[in-house]
Design a protein around this motif. Structure first.
Motif, mmCIF file in Angstrom:
data_model
loop_
_atom_site.group_PDB
_atom_site.id
_atom_site.type_symbol
_atom_site.label_atom_id
_atom_site.label_comp_id
_atom_site.label_asym_id
_atom_site.label_seq_id
_atom_site.Cartn_x
_atom_site.Cartn_y
_atom_site.Cartn_z
ATOM 1 N N LYS A 1 -1.192 47.932 64.336
ATOM 2 C CA LYS A 1 -2.637 47.427 64.302
ATOM 3 C C LYS A 1 -3.078 46.816 65.514
ATOM 4 O O LYS A 1 -2.308 46.067 66.251
ATOM 5 N N GLN A 2 -4.400 47.023 65.863
ATOM 6 C CA GLN A 2 -5.107 46.694 66.850
ATOM 7 C C GLN A 2 -5.440 45.162 66.613
ATOM 8 O O GLN A 2 -5.848 44.480 65.589
ATOM 9 N N ILE A 3 -4.903 44.153 67.343
ATOM 10 C CA ILE A 3 -4.975 42.531 67.362
ATOM 11 C C ILE A 3 -5.998 42.033 68.393
ATOM 12 O O ILE A 3 -5.784 42.472 69.409
ATOM 13 N N PHE A 4 -6.878 41.144 67.903
ATOM 14 C CA PHE A 4 -7.730 40.480 68.871
ATOM 15 C C PHE A 4 -7.199 39.080 68.697
ATOM 16 O O PHE A 4 -7.349 38.607 67.507
ATOM 17 N N GLY A 5 -6.577 38.441 69.727
ATOM 18 C CA GLY A 5 -6.108 37.044 69.777
ATOM 19 C C GLY A 5 -6.851 36.034 70.881
ATOM 20 O O GLY A 5 -7.365 36.528 71.572
ATOM 21 N N PHE A 6 -6.915 34.820 70.376
ATOM 22 C CA PHE A 6 -7.587 33.826 71.174
ATOM 23 C C PHE A 6 -6.989 32.351 70.863
ATOM 24 O O PHE A 6 -6.412 32.550 69.698
ATOM 25 N N GLU A 7 -7.178 31.476 71.578
ATOM 26 C CA GLU A 7 -6.651 30.124 71.381
ATOM 27 C C GLU A 7 -8.037 29.257 71.097
ATOM 28 O O GLU A 7 -8.844 29.399 71.784
ATOM 29 N N LEU A 8 -7.879 28.463 70.162
ATOM 30 C CA LEU A 8 -8.899 27.516 70.028
ATOM 31 C C LEU A 8 -8.316 26.106 70.342
ATOM 32 O O LEU A 8 -7.339 25.533 69.587
ATOM 33 N N HIS A 9 -8.862 25.146 71.236
ATOM 34 C CA HIS A 9 -8.516 23.867 71.530
ATOM 35 C C HIS A 9 -9.559 23.022 70.796
ATOM 36 O O HIS A 9 -10.708 23.021 71.179
ATOM 37 N N LEU A 10 -9.132 22.314 69.962
ATOM 38 C CA LEU A 10 -9.924 21.549 68.990
ATOM 39 C C LEU A 10 -9.695 20.209 69.047
ATOM 40 O O LEU A 10 -8.495 19.649 68.891
ATOM 41 N N THR A 11 -10.808 19.196 69.410
ATOM 42 C CA THR A 11 -10.984 17.899 69.261
ATOM 43 C C THR A 11 -11.765 17.002 68.134
ATOM 44 O O THR A 11 -12.953 17.796 68.201
ATOM 45 N N ASN A 12 -11.308 15.929 67.836
ATOM 46 C CA ASN A 12 -12.272 15.068 67.184
ATOM 47 C C ASN A 12 -12.023 13.846 67.605
ATOM 48 O O ASN A 12 -10.996 13.070 67.336
ATOM 49 N N ARG A 13 -13.093 13.429 68.488
ATOM 50 C CA ARG A 13 -13.009 12.016 68.953
ATOM 51 C C ARG A 13 -12.949 11.093 68.027
ATOM 52 O O ARG A 13 -12.416 9.801 68.232
#
Length: 103
Positions: free
Chosen positions: A58-70
């Motif tokens: 399978k062709q995969i597109f991956g990435f990271e999300l750095h999420l903040t809620n102040r």
């Protein structure tokens, strides 16, 4: 978890099955940010570590999300992110099977 400038970010890994190799998609990132802000889950988002690879044929597109809620850091949970992004891929042709993992 990432800490800098007195902020705490939760890091999520996203993997999406794609028909063609993808290493970047600004429209997808904008829609993710829109949904997370709209649902009041985050106050800040960073996207990084983009990658395209093949796994189990399978062709995969991956990435990271750095999420903040102040204001409400406890709102940045896997369940809240999954709920906000439910159905996201329906508007992106050739994208399917999104997996979200908390790092």
């Amino acid at each position: 978890m990432c800490m800098s400038c007195d902020e705490t970010s939760q890091i999520f890994s996203i993997e999406i099955v794609t028909q063609e190799p993808v290493s970047n998609n600004m429209d997808l990132y904008k829609e993710i940010a829109h949904r997370l802000f709209q649902n009041k889950i985050i106050s800040l988002i960073n996207v990084g570590n983009n990658r395209a690879y093949v796994e189990n044929d399978k062709q995969i597109f991956g990435f990271e999300l750095h999420l903040t809620n102040r204001q409400n850091p406890a709102d940045v949970t896997l369940a809240n992110v999954e709920n906000a992004l439910e159905g996201l891929l329906m508007q992106f042709e050739g994208y399917s099977e999104m997996q979200i993992k908390l790092n």
